[in-house]
Design an enzyme around this catalytic site. Structure first.
Site, short mmCIF file in Angstrom:
data_model
loop_
_atom_site.label_atom_id
_atom_site.label_comp_id
_atom_site.label_asym_id
_atom_site.label_seq_id
_atom_site.Cartn_x
_atom_site.Cartn_y
_atom_site.Cartn_z
N ARG A 145 -9.17 1.65 8.81
CA ARG A 145 -8.79 0.28 9.13
C ARG A 145 -9.89 -0.44 9.88
NH1 ARG A 145 -2.83 1.10 8.99
NH2 ARG A 145 -1.79 -0.91 9.12
N ARG A 194 -0.58 -8.73 13.52
CA ARG A 194 -1.14 -7.70 12.64
C ARG A 194 -2.04 -8.32 11.56
NH1 ARG A 194 3.57 -4.02 10.56
NH2 ARG A 194 1.89 -2.67 9.87
N ARG A 244 11.68 -6.59 5.23
CA ARG A 244 11.53 -5.15 5.19
C ARG A 244 12.50 -4.47 6.16
NH1 ARG A 244 5.65 -2.42 4.70
NH2 ARG A 244 5.46 -2.43 6.96
N LYS A 258 0.83 -1.22 0.00
CA LYS A 258 0.00 0.00 0.00
C LYS A 258 0.86 1.26 0.00
CE LYS A 258 -2.19 -0.51 3.91
NZ LYS A 258 -1.82 -1.83 4.47
N ARG A 274 11.76 -2.81 11.90
CA ARG A 274 10.83 -2.13 12.82
C ARG A 274 10.24 -3.14 13.80
NH1 ARG A 274 7.07 1.13 8.74
NH2 ARG A 274 5.57 -0.28 9.64
P1 AMP Z 1 1.22 1.04 8.93
O1 AMP Z 1 2.49 1.77 8.77
O2 AMP Z 1 0.09 1.61 8.12
O3 AMP Z 1 1.35 -0.45 8.70
O4 AMP Z 1 0.74 1.22 10.46
C1 AMP Z 1 1.54 0.79 11.53
C2 AMP Z 1 0.71 0.66 12.79
O5 AMP Z 1 0.13 1.93 13.12
C3 AMP Z 1 -0.48 -0.30 12.71
O6 AMP Z 1 -0.11 -1.64 12.93
C4 AMP Z 1 -1.39 0.26 13.81
O7 AMP Z 1 -0.94 -0.12 15.09
C5 AMP Z 1 -1.18 1.76 13.66
N1 AMP Z 1 -2.17 2.35 12.71
C6 AMP Z 1 -1.92 2.91 11.52
N2 AMP Z 1 -3.06 3.34 10.94
C7 AMP Z 1 -4.06 3.03 11.80
C8 AMP Z 1 -5.48 3.20 11.77
N3 AMP Z 1 -6.11 3.76 10.71
N4 AMP Z 1 -6.17 2.77 12.85
C9 AMP Z 1 -5.58 2.22 13.92
N5 AMP Z 1 -4.25 2.00 14.00
C10 AMP Z 1 -3.50 2.40 12.95
#
Ligand code: AMP
Length: 214
Positions: A88, A171, A127, A13, A160
């Protein structure tokens, strides 16, 4: 053009959203990036979000929704934006739709990048993220020019916490449980577009451009 990127963590994404934002000249809004920036700056929001992120859980909707609604009402979002990692959950999607319809607007497309769980676990293990600027690489698919160092700022590349195998599994569980229902939600809204995320990155990008009718 207002686009939502859907798909499991590690489906690509972020990579695609950046390219689309560049092509259409619209801001790329990543809630994950916003949370990580807050963590780095040591803000209250960052402290709260980190506790959930490190466990592979979602940050609660009440900490997430207002943040996004504020961001999309900025001047630079007037001609559209691309959301990466938001919504999400169904309540987040409903909050977004409510905020937009109050302005007589709606999202144009929800692009779902489909990748199976096995490939996700493999991808995320490879990653690496820059500890300084957050840019992401992949040991095999997007290797940095100099091993262990970021192409943009030279910072050290790390795995990370939320990309560690046990967190990735959590996740994925959270994704299937809370985020996947959004596919049916946006299908019902008539704006869902699905793309095979197992294709090479460039092909995925071309398909998204085609699907969005540009
Ligand atoms: P990402 O970089 O988009 O994979 O996001 C990393 C982490 O941030 C996720 O695993 C969640 O813990 C948190 N996160 C990001 N976007 C959201 C969202 N829209 N709602 C809730 N948690 C989020």
């Amino acid at each position: 053009m207002k686009i939502i990127m859907l798909g499991a963590p590690g489906a690509g994404k972020g990579t695609q959203a950046k390219k689309i934002a560049e092509k259409f000249g619209i801001p790329h809004i990543s809630t994950g990036d916003i949370f990580r920036a807050n963590i780095k700056e040591g803000t209250e929001l960052g402290k709260k979000a980190k506790a959930f992120m490190d466990k592979g859980e979602l940050v609660p909707d009440e900490l997430t929704c207002d943040l996004v609604m504020d961001r999309i009402s900025s001047d630079d979002c007037k001609n559209g934006f691309i959301l990466d990692g938001f919504p999400r959950t169904i309540p987040q999607a409903e909050a977004l739709s409510k905020a937009l319809s109050a302005k007589g607007e709606k999202m144009d497309y929800a692009v779902d990048i489909e990748v199976n769980d096995e490939a996700i676990v493999e991808r995320m293990g490879g990653r690496r993220a820059c500890a300084v600027c957050g840019a992401t690489f992949h040991l095999v698919n997007i290797p940095p020019k100099v091993e262990g160092h970021c192409d943009s700022c030279g910072g050290p590349l790390i795995l990370r916490d939320d990309d560690k195998p046990e967190t990735v599994r959590k996740r994925l569980e959270v994704y299937h449980d809370q985020t996947q229902p959004l596919i049916a939600y946006y299908e019902k809204e008539g704006i869902l577009k699905q793309v095979d995320g197992m294709l090479p990155m460039e092909e995925v990008f071309n398909k998204i451009v085609q699907l969005t009718g540009e």
